[in-house]
Write a protein that holds these residues in place. Structure first.
Motif, short mmCIF file in Angstrom:
data_model
loop_
_atom_site.label_atom_id
_atom_site.label_comp_id
_atom_site.label_asym_id
_atom_site.label_seq_id
_atom_site.Cartn_x
_atom_site.Cartn_y
_atom_site.Cartn_z
N PRO A 121 0.74 -1.11 -0.24
CA PRO A 121 -0.24 -0.22 -0.38
C PRO A 121 0.78 1.28 -0.35
O PRO A 121 0.07 2.08 -0.48
CB PRO A 121 -0.95 -0.29 1.29
N ASN A 122 1.93 1.12 0.80
CA ASN A 122 3.14 2.93 0.78
C ASN A 122 4.20 2.16 0.13
O ASN A 122 4.61 2.67 -0.48
CB ASN A 122 3.13 2.57 2.52
N ALA A 123 3.92 1.93 -1.23
CA ALA A 123 4.92 1.68 -2.56
C ALA A 123 5.06 2.93 -2.92
O ALA A 123 4.26 3.91 -3.21
CB ALA A 123 4.53 0.65 -3.74
N ASN A 124 6.47 3.12 -3.10
CA ASN A 124 7.18 4.04 -4.11
C ASN A 124 7.16 3.96 -5.31
O ASN A 124 7.07 3.40 -6.20
CB ASN A 124 8.63 4.19 -3.96
N MET A 125 5.86 4.14 -6.00
CA MET A 125 5.57 4.18 -7.53
C MET A 125 6.41 5.47 -8.50
O MET A 125 6.06 5.70 -9.97
CB MET A 125 3.58 4.51 -7.14
N GLN A 126 7.28 6.23 -7.83
CA GLN A 126 7.35 6.65 -8.85
C GLN A 126 8.49 5.57 -10.01
O GLN A 126 8.62 6.30 -10.51
CB GLN A 126 8.94 7.47 -8.13
N GLU A 127 9.06 4.84 -8.98
CA GLU A 127 9.21 3.36 -10.26
C GLU A 127 8.53 2.82 -10.61
O GLU A 127 7.57 2.72 -10.34
CB GLU A 127 10.26 2.72 -9.01
N LEU A 128 8.75 2.81 -12.22
CA LEU A 128 7.72 2.68 -12.74
C LEU A 128 8.44 0.73 -13.61
O LEU A 128 9.69 0.67 -13.31
CB LEU A 128 7.97 3.03 -14.13
N TYR A 129 7.22 0.41 -13.42
CA TYR A 129 7.54 -1.33 -13.95
C TYR A 129 6.52 -1.43 -14.69
O TYR A 129 5.37 -1.02 -15.26
CB TYR A 129 7.98 -1.86 -13.29
N TYR A 130 6.76 -2.96 -16.22
CA TYR A 130 6.14 -2.74 -17.36
C TYR A 130 5.97 -4.10 -16.91
O TYR A 130 6.22 -5.43 -17.10
CB TYR A 130 6.09 -2.15 -18.11
N THR A 131 4.32 -4.53 -17.50
CA THR A 131 4.28 -6.27 -17.72
C THR A 131 3.25 -5.71 -19.23
O THR A 131 3.01 -4.72 -19.66
CB THR A 131 3.15 -6.40 -17.25
N ILE A 132 3.35 -7.08 -20.02
CA ILE A 132 2.77 -7.00 -21.11
C ILE A 132 2.11 -7.91 -21.80
O ILE A 132 1.77 -9.55 -21.12
CB ILE A 132 4.16 -7.05 -22.75
N ASP A 133 1.31 -8.02 -22.52
CA ASP A 133 0.17 -8.64 -23.15
C ASP A 133 0.73 -9.15 -24.96
O ASP A 133 1.59 -8.24 -25.19
CB ASP A 133 -1.13 -7.94 -23.41
N LEU A 134 1.09 -10.73 -25.17
CA LEU A 134 1.24 -10.54 -25.72
C LEU A 134 0.38 -11.49 -27.07
O LEU A 134 -0.46 -12.52 -26.44
CB LEU A 134 2.75 -11.91 -25.67
N ASN A 135 0.94 -12.06 -28.02
CA ASN A 135 0.23 -12.54 -29.24
C ASN A 135 0.46 -13.15 -30.24
O ASN A 135 1.60 -12.39 -31.13
CB ASN A 135 -0.81 -11.69 -30.13
N ASP A 136 1.16 -14.27 -30.08
CA ASP A 136 2.11 -14.90 -30.70
C ASP A 136 3.27 -14.22 -30.85
O ASP A 136 4.27 -14.02 -32.02
CB ASP A 136 1.50 -15.57 -32.13
N GLY A 137 4.53 -14.18 -29.34
CA GLY A 137 5.25 -13.18 -29.55
C GLY A 137 5.72 -11.47 -29.58
O GLY A 137 6.26 -11.41 -29.46
N ARG A 138 4.06 -11.34 -30.24
CA ARG A 138 4.15 -9.49 -30.55
C ARG A 138 3.86 -9.11 -29.62
O ARG A 138 2.21 -9.86 -29.10
CB ARG A 138 3.46 -9.45 -31.58
N VAL A 139 4.17 -8.15 -29.15
CA VAL A 139 3.74 -7.18 -27.36
C VAL A 139 2.59 -6.11 -28.54
O VAL A 139 2.62 -5.63 -29.05
CB VAL A 139 4.34 -6.13 -27.65
#
Length: 382
Positions: free
Chosen positions: A167-185
């Motif tokens: 809940p108190n995470a430092n959200m200034q630091e960005l991270y990313y997750t991805i959806d894929l379709n046959d290897g393409r983002v």
């Protein structure tokens, strides 16, 4: 057999990324120069991987607290990167008129645009330094060529680090997750809080050098700062962004708890062998210490001990950096002691992390637990 000319790719590393997640360890250093696995620093793993992959032109664009990094890397000689053309290039802010303190990768890359234009390599590999892994980047380049991608993103299947989900995470630091379709983002999610296993972006990207210059130029003109958030996430349809799954061993530092846990994982021989592969050694600064001495009566069980240490007491489930001294009758368990820590006679340490040049006085006792380790700052006497 994977082949790559030295002129095929160059590396650009962002050593300050995720500094805010570990404020205790970066008051006088940056993420890239945090000690890890005893005698190494975090940057040693990504730089060594690049060198073993035939990449001999590597730049680190630093933002702040970079003197420890410069001291550690020096001219790049230990990494076989001390050369007239290419080699190791540390770019501090204000080194030239156009190089300023950047807030995101686009600003950082724009500041070295002149350097990128002069380079002859076809591809650029962009990476942070909060991951310790041992990887042959020729596999990434080969996959990039076969898919005819504009950009290739390295990812791994894992849960989002708990440090980001608190809940108190430092959200200034960005991270990313991805959806894929046959290897393409198809879609890039920014700071997703999705539960369970996701396609987690490792923040390692491969792109043609000339395309990178053009994309960064355009993004900079529009006032964008972040390469993934502002540029790639908005262009998943117009750019052919492919994904490369990494399924090897990796240590990921996202807070003090993971720093402790990832170090301790290396006490397992299988994990250690996966990170320190035969034939792909990890380079680091040489200190020319004497071999570690175990004095009569000392005890050591399940430990990683660097050179230059003197052990008179008892150590168990510990990682000791260079020059650590454990006094007679001292007991140290489940702890990480950084360079030149001195533990005097009769002292007791359990679940403790000491920074460099810490002095624990005789008969003192420091005790943390598995969930919360006691941290002693650099140069402190307790």
């Amino acid at each position: 057999m994977l082949n790559m000319n030295n002129d095929e790719a160059l590396g650009v590393i962002f050593p300050n990324s995720y500094d805010a997640l570990i404020p205790e360890l970066v008051t006088e250093r940056l993420m890239a120069s945090i000690p890890f696995a005893g005698r190494y620093r975090m940057c040693d793993f990504i730089i060594s991987s690049m060198v073993h992959s035939g990449i001999d032109n590597i730049s680190l664009i630093v933002r702040q607290n970079y003197h420890s990094l410069m001291d550690h890397l020096g001219s790049g000689q230990e990494f076989d990167l001390a050369r007239k053309n290419g080699g190791l290039n540390i770019v501090p802010p204000f080194a030239q008129k156009q190089i300023k303190v950047y807030s995101g990768r686009i600003e950082a890359l724009e500041s070295i645009k002149g350097y990128l234009k002069k380079c002859s390599q076809k591809y650029v590999i962009l990476s942070d330094a909060n991951l310790a892994f041992n990887f042959d980047f020729r596999k990434l380049i080969d996959a990039h060529k076969k898919s005819n991608a504009d950009v290739t993103i390295m990812y791994r299947k894992q849960e989002i680090p708990k440090a980001f989900l608190r809940p108190n995470a430092n959200m200034q630091e960005l991270y990313y997750t991805i959806d894929l379709n046959d290897g393409r983002v198809e879609k890039i999610y920014i700071n997703s809080r999705q539960a369970g296993e996701v396609n987690y972006c490792m923040n390692v990207y491969l792109i043609e050098r000339e395309k990178l210059i053009n994309l960064v130029d355009d993004a900079y003109v529009h006032g964008f700062s972040y390469f993934t958030r502002d540029l790639l996430a908005a262009q998943t349809e117009s750019l052919n962004i492919q994904a490369y799954e990494y399924d090897g061993y990796v240590a990921q530092i996202s807070d003090m708890r993971t720093y402790f846990d990832e170090n301790m994982r290396l006490l397992n021989e299988e994990n250690r062998n996966a990170l320190f592969k035969k034939g792909n050694s990890i380079y680091t600064k040489i200190r020319d210490d004497n071999p570690t001495r175990y004095i009569n009566g000392s005890k050591a069980k399940n430990v990683m001990v660097a050179d230059g240490c003197i052990i008179e007491g008892e150590i168990e489930n510990c990682i000791l950096a260079r020059g650590v001294k454990i006094g007679k009758g001292a007991v140290v368990r489940n702890s990480i002691l950084m360079q030149d820590t001195v533990v005097e006679d009769g002292a007791s340490l359990e679940y403790v992390i000491t920074d460099k040049n810490v002095h624990i006085q005789a008969n003192k006792s420091l005790t943390g637990n598995e969930a919360f380790q006691v941290y002693v700052a650099k140069g402190q006497t307790v």
